[in-house]
Design a protein around this motif. Structure first.
Motif, PDB file in Angstrom:
ATOM      1  N   UNK A  51       0.851  -1.182   0.000  1.00  0.00           N
ATOM      2  CA  UNK A  51       0.000   0.000   0.000  1.00  0.00           C
ATOM      3  C   UNK A  51       0.889   1.234   0.000  1.00  0.00           C
ATOM      4  N   UNK A  52       0.835   1.996  -1.081  1.00  0.00           N
ATOM      5  CA  UNK A  52       1.531   3.286  -1.101  1.00  0.00           C
ATOM      6  C   UNK A  52       0.592   4.319  -0.484  1.00  0.00           C
ATOM      7  N   UNK A  53       1.086   5.066   0.488  1.00  0.00           N
ATOM      8  CA  UNK A  53       0.273   6.082   1.136  1.00  0.00           C
ATOM      9  C   UNK A  53       0.837   7.450   0.763  1.00  0.00           C
ATOM     10  N   UNK A  54       0.036   8.228   0.015  1.00  0.00           N
ATOM     11  CA  UNK A  54       0.470   9.546  -0.411  1.00  0.00           C
ATOM     12  C   UNK A  54       0.498   9.667  -1.925  1.00  0.00           C
ATOM     13  N   UNK A  55       0.477  10.890  -2.401  1.00  0.00           N
ATOM     14  CA  UNK A  55       0.496  11.156  -3.833  1.00  0.00           C
ATOM     15  C   UNK A  55       1.872  10.982  -4.430  1.00  0.00           C
ATOM     16  N   UNK A  56       1.979  11.198  -5.733  1.00  0.00           N
ATOM     17  CA  UNK A  56       3.239  11.002  -6.435  1.00  0.00           C
ATOM     18  C   UNK A  56       4.299  12.011  -6.017  1.00  0.00           C
ATOM     19  N   UNK A  57       3.892  13.145  -5.439  1.00  0.00           N
ATOM     20  CA  UNK A  57       4.866  14.084  -4.909  1.00  0.00           C
ATOM     21  C   UNK A  57       5.572  13.554  -3.678  1.00  0.00           C
ATOM     22  N   UNK A 111      -3.619  16.437  -0.692  1.00  0.00           N
ATOM     23  CA  UNK A 111      -2.938  16.895   0.502  1.00  0.00           C
ATOM     24  C   UNK A 111      -3.122  15.857   1.600  1.00  0.00           C
ATOM     25  N   UNK A 112      -2.523  16.094   2.746  1.00  0.00           N
ATOM     26  CA  UNK A 112      -2.541  15.119   3.839  1.00  0.00           C
ATOM     27  C   UNK A 112      -3.949  14.837   4.347  1.00  0.00           C
ATOM     28  N   UNK A 113      -4.822  15.834   4.290  1.00  0.00           N
ATOM     29  CA  UNK A 113      -6.184  15.640   4.780  1.00  0.00           C
ATOM     30  C   UNK A 113      -6.973  14.720   3.850  1.00  0.00           C
ATOM     31  N   UNK A 114      -6.747  14.882   2.561  1.00  0.00           N
ATOM     32  CA  UNK A 114      -7.435  14.016   1.602  1.00  0.00           C
ATOM     33  C   UNK A 114      -6.875  12.605   1.646  1.00  0.00           C
ATOM     34  N   UNK A 115      -5.567  12.463   1.856  1.00  0.00           N
ATOM     35  CA  UNK A 115      -4.985  11.125   1.986  1.00  0.00           C
ATOM     36  C   UNK A 115      -5.615  10.393   3.166  1.00  0.00           C
ATOM     37  N   UNK A 116      -5.712  11.067   4.319  1.00  0.00           N
ATOM     38  CA  UNK A 116      -6.322  10.436   5.494  1.00  0.00           C
ATOM     39  C   UNK A 116      -7.766  10.049   5.215  1.00  0.00           C
ATOM     40  N   UNK A 117      -8.499  10.899   4.524  1.00  0.00           N
ATOM     41  CA  UNK A 117      -9.890  10.594   4.186  1.00  0.00           C
ATOM     42  C   UNK A 117      -9.973   9.425   3.209  1.00  0.00           C
ATOM     43  N   UNK A 118      -9.065   9.390   2.241  1.00  0.00           N
ATOM     44  CA  UNK A 118      -9.092   8.313   1.257  1.00  0.00           C
ATOM     45  C   UNK A 118      -8.672   6.969   1.838  1.00  0.00           C
ATOM     46  N   UNK A 119      -7.883   6.987   2.897  1.00  0.00           N
ATOM     47  CA  UNK A 119      -7.570   5.734   3.598  1.00  0.00           C
ATOM     48  C   UNK A 119      -8.855   5.100   4.111  1.00  0.00           C
ATOM     49  N   UNK A 175       7.291   1.650  -9.148  1.00  0.00           N
ATOM     50  CA  UNK A 175       7.651   0.563 -10.065  1.00  0.00           C
ATOM     51  C   UNK A 175       8.417  -0.556  -9.372  1.00  0.00           C
ATOM     52  N   UNK A 176       9.071  -0.239  -8.266  1.00  0.00           N
ATOM     53  CA  UNK A 176       9.867  -1.248  -7.561  1.00  0.00           C
ATOM     54  C   UNK A 176       9.073  -2.019  -6.518  1.00  0.00           C
ATOM     55  N   UNK A 177       7.823  -1.626  -6.293  1.00  0.00           N
ATOM     56  CA  UNK A 177       7.038  -2.239  -5.226  1.00  0.00           C
ATOM     57  C   UNK A 177       6.189  -3.386  -5.755  1.00  0.00           C
ATOM     58  N   UNK A 178       5.998  -4.410  -4.941  1.00  0.00           N
ATOM     59  CA  UNK A 178       5.155  -5.541  -5.361  1.00  0.00           C
ATOM     60  C   UNK A 178       3.669  -5.189  -5.298  1.00  0.00           C
ATOM     61  N   UNK A 179       2.962  -5.375  -6.415  1.00  0.00           N
ATOM     62  CA  UNK A 179       1.518  -5.147  -6.514  1.00  0.00           C
ATOM     63  C   UNK A 179       1.101  -3.877  -5.787  1.00  0.00           C
ATOM     64  N   UNK A 180       1.609  -2.723  -6.195  1.00  0.00           N
ATOM     65  CA  UNK A 180       1.323  -1.487  -5.447  1.00  0.00           C
ATOM     66  C   UNK A 180      -0.118  -1.023  -5.606  1.00  0.00           C
ATOM     67  N   UNK A 181      -0.696  -0.603  -4.514  1.00  0.00           N
ATOM     68  CA  UNK A 181      -2.039  -0.009  -4.482  1.00  0.00           C
ATOM     69  C   UNK A 181      -1.888   1.346  -3.803  1.00  0.00           C
ATOM     70  N   UNK A 182      -2.049   2.421  -4.572  1.00  0.00           N
ATOM     71  CA  UNK A 182      -1.802   3.762  -4.030  1.00  0.00           C
ATOM     72  C   UNK A 182      -3.061   4.345  -3.411  1.00  0.00           C
ATOM     73  N   UNK A 183      -2.914   4.878  -2.200  1.00  0.00           N
ATOM     74  CA  UNK A 183      -3.954   5.670  -1.563  1.00  0.00           C
ATOM     75  C   UNK A 183      -3.421   7.095  -1.515  1.00  0.00           C
ATOM     76  N   UNK A 184      -3.856   7.909  -2.466  1.00  0.00           N
ATOM     77  CA  UNK A 184      -3.295   9.242  -2.599  1.00  0.00           C
ATOM     78  C   UNK A 184      -4.284  10.343  -2.282  1.00  0.00           C
ATOM     79  N   UNK A 185      -3.935  11.539  -2.667  1.00  0.00           N
ATOM     80  CA  UNK A 185      -4.767  12.706  -2.421  1.00  0.00           C
ATOM     81  C   UNK A 185      -3.981  13.959  -2.700  1.00  0.00           C
TER      82      UNK A 185
END
Length: 740
Positions: free
Chosen positions: A207-213, A233-241, A221-231
């Motif tokens: 689980x990748x936590x955070x946007x591409x920034x 900003x930090x508030x949207x990331x927490x909400x998207x979790x 690309x180096x992570x196994x079966x990555x699933x990104x939880x982004x947003x």
């Protein structure tokens, strides 16, 4: 502005400023408790008392500032059913020591090396008859790796940015409860210890936590079966979790998202109670947190930290002017004019697939509420309009729906009519109310030409980047909704922040639009100062003539933005058509018949009116860096009175977006700040200037997009916070500009 920055601009500033109406009544059902203390040590102790009222065989101990060392500790603490307590680096604080004594642990696990927790503390704990274990490493990545070795192998791992902390802390309760290790990374490179952990733990899903920034594509690309939880900003990331992992929301923990000690120590208790972690600003809930609260019907909260971290009023949600559920094309509208005087009537043109209500708000500060309700129109029937735009101008051929009389009691200002239909989705109509007999000392110009230049409703704007087939229009109608800003246009980008601050400070203001300036309103005002808060990039010749004349001596000028008065445009068809050939100026029929009104850059032939003639400086370009520091260059100038700033001092983040520079074209210009930037592969400078015009007029220009965010950061909190030096300089400038 170029298409590249436009795209970034829309991504950064527009998604982060809207909140939903029904939260007003919903707020009355919210229940909350608070775990607080005199400081972060005491908050951690009180979390421990709440979650471990009797004893605990194990205690996790972390340096109160070394969040990175403890960032990955929540899963380990949950595994051992252990609270996380905090300490000074060389001294065990009294409250922490007392809590360890109460808990009667058999073992204390120190997270971090001796640089974080000194051996003196080790000896002190041993003297209490308690065993010690230390998890340390050469850096935070190795510490996270070593913690992961103590967790079970379940084939999963969380990967979060290791140089900032909110994303990892937001997912900590979930990771802890499921014994998933939290591994850390750099934004563009996967550290060797993180790679080692992924291999040794035989991780099959990450689980990748955070946007591409935060966690870039190269890492992904180096992570196994990555699933990104982004947003965004930090508030949207927490909400998207919460959204993406479908977490239970019978209760949520709420912590400040701006510092992290409370969330760190509270994460294990949240895991014990199977509750997610939401982040907030200290004085109000950000839009992203409000939206998830509404969506998931969260009404029970545990607040972490004292009122200095999370204000008492944060969970009182009185706002109902903001939008979290945009309506898209199901509900849109526009007004018959950009502005109206008190006593006049505006027609609203509205398309709605369902019955809807209209609430009209005057925008301002209002004690932090941000707006005042002035009128409501309820239970309007569904009213479908055609979405086939005139292909030559993108005009919406809509029929008038609702006439709105502008009351004499409505104060001059920017107004948003919020349209909300029965699905609870909403959008805005924006307009300005003008004073019949203005007595204000400051006239605020709202950049409506720029709003329309960027608007691509119907498929076209004056830009290729957001037009169909990348083919920019040369004529765009004002008779159509704004596609951006959820119907508000560019208002929330910069103007709203400046207006909030000006009204909070009590300045005497009157408001009008570019259309009004084009029609000569400025000559009728007795204001001492014309103030431009927004990115007013598009001026007509009549606007330029009027502003240049009136600010030569009769009134002063303040420009709190950059790239102003850059393109010349024309208004026609009763001010409802904006014409701008721009880079195709040779196609403009005026090129031969009326060259001074050709719609090209003001500085270019045949117009030949560079913007420095009125502003004192010139637009230069788009910095390669998103935000750069403002660098003081002339600290003896009166502008810096009361700041204590010295030559070379920096105010971080103020310079960016687009920038202006003074290149010696006009006498009487004083450069007050000279900030290095990189433009198109070359070193350059962005300037703040004071310009004493030959006939007596004065100009203050900031030369950057972001100045107003450092006066009031509403909606841009991830990028800025109010800065006392910027405020002092602004007050000094306005005081001088308003002198008799």
């Amino acid at each position: 502005m170029s298409y590249k920055l436009c795209f970034k601009y829309l991504l950064i500033v527009l998604p982060i400023v809207f909140i939903f109406t029904s939260l007003t009544s919903y707020a009355h059902d919210i229940n909350s408790s608070r775990i607080s203390g005199a400081d972060r040590f005491e908050v951690a102790v009180n979390v421990s008392k709440k979650g471990w009222p009797k004893t605990s065989e194990t205690v996790i101990l972390s340096n109160y500032l070394a969040y990175a060392d403890a960032l990955s500790a929540a899963p380990l603490a949950y595994k051992y059913n252990a609270p996380i307590l905090l300490t000074q680096p060389k001294r065990l604080t009294g409250t922490t020591k007392k809590e360890i004594t109460r808990l009667k642990p058999k073992k204390v696990i120190l997270v971090g090396g001796t640089g974080s927790i000194d051996n003196e503390i080790t000896n002190e704990i041993k003297a209490m008859g308690i065993a010690i274990e230390r998890i340390s490493g050469k850096d935070r990545f190795e510490v996270a790796y070593k913690i992961s070795k103590k967790l079970s192998n379940n084939g999963k791992a969380v990967v979060a940015y290791g140089l900032n902390f909110p994303d990892a802390l937001a997912i900590a309760p979930y990771a802890a409860r499921n014994e998933i290790p939290i591994l850390l990374t750099l934004s563009d490179k996967l550290p060797s210890y993180t790679k080692k952990a992924l291999q040794e733990k035989n991780v099959k899903q990450s689980y990748i936590v955070g946007g591409e920034g935060s966690v870039g594509k190269n890492v992904e690309k180096e992570l196994p079966a990555p699933d990104r939880i982004g947003g965004e900003n930090r508030f949207e990331v927490a909400s998207n979790i919460i959204r993406d992992l479908n977490l239970p929301t019978e209760r949520a923990f709420l912590s400040t998202g701006m510092n992290f000690a409370d969330a760190l120590t509270g994460s294990v208790l949240a895991a014990k109670e199977n509750a997610p972690m939401l982040l907030t600003l200290s004085d109000r809930l950000p839009v992203e947190s409000k939206e998830i609260i509404y969506d998931k019907n969260i009404n029970n909260f545990t607040i972490l930290g004292g009122t200095g971290s999370v204000n008492e009023n944060v969970l009182n949600i009185p706002h109902h002017w903001e939008i979290t559920k945009p309506s898209g094309t199901a509900l849109q509208g526009y007004a018959s004019a950009t502005s109206a005087f008190q006593g006049e009537t505006l027609n609203f043109y509205i398309h709605s697939t369902l019955p809807y209500n209209i609430d009209i708000f005057r925008m301002g500060y209002y004690g932090g509420e941000g707006a005042k309700l002035v009128k409501s129109i309820k239970d309007l029937p569904a009213n479908k309009q055609s979405f086939i735009a005139d292909p030559s101008t993108m005009r919406a051929d809509w029929k008038p729906t609702v006439p709105v009389e502008i009351s004499d009691s409505w104060e001059s200002g920017v107004y948003l009519a919020k349209l909300t239909h029965k699905s609870e989705k909403a959008s805005y109509i924006t307009f300005v109310v003008k004073d019949k007999q203005p007595q204000a000392s400051i006239g605020v110009l709202i950049s409506t030409n720029t709003y329309h230049a960027y608007n691509n409703w119907g498929g076209k704007s004056l830009y290729g980047y957001n037009s169909t087939n990348k083919d920019a229009a040369v004529k765009v109608s004002l008779d159509r909704p704004y596609n951006n800003g959820r119907g508000s246009g560019e208002f929330f980008a910069y103007e709203y922040n400046m207006i909030r601050w000006l009204e909070k400070k009590g300045y005497n203001l009157t408001y009008f639009t570019d259309t009004d300036a084009d029609n000569g309103l400025l000559a009728k005002l007795n204001t001492k100062l014309l103030l431009i808060p927004g990115h007013d990039e598009y001026w007509t010749k009549a606007m330029r003539d009027s502003i240049q004349k009136e600010t030569s001596s009769r009134m002063n000028l303040a420009v709190f933005n950059a790239n102003v008065a850059y393109w010349q445009v024309r208004l026609s068809e009763n001010d409802r058509l904006l014409i701008g050939y721009k880079n195709r100026a040779n196609e403009d029929p005026y090129y031969k018949t009326n060259p001074k009104e050709v719609t090209t850059r003001f500085r270019d032939v045949p117009v030949n009116r560079p913007e420095y003639e009125v502003l004192g400086l010139m637009y230069q370009g788009i910095p390669e860096q998103k935000q750069q520091p403002l660098v003081v260059s002339n600290p003896s100038h009166w502008l810096y009175k009361g700041t204590g700033l010295k030559r070379g001092d920096k105010i971080h983040g103020v310079v960016g977006g687009e920038v202006d520079r003074y290149d010696g074209q006009m006498s009487g210009v004083e450069v007050l700040a000279s900030s290095p930037v990189r433009l198109y592969g070359k070193d350059s400078l962005a300037h703040v200037i004071w310009y004493n015009k030959p006939a007596g007029g004065k100009v203050f220009a900031t030369g950057t997009f972001y100045w107003s965010w450092f006066l009031d950061s509403f909606g841009h909190e991830t990028y800025a916070k109010p800065n006392k030096h910027i405020e002092t300089m602004t007050v000094n400038a306005l005081e001088k500009l308003l002198e008799d």
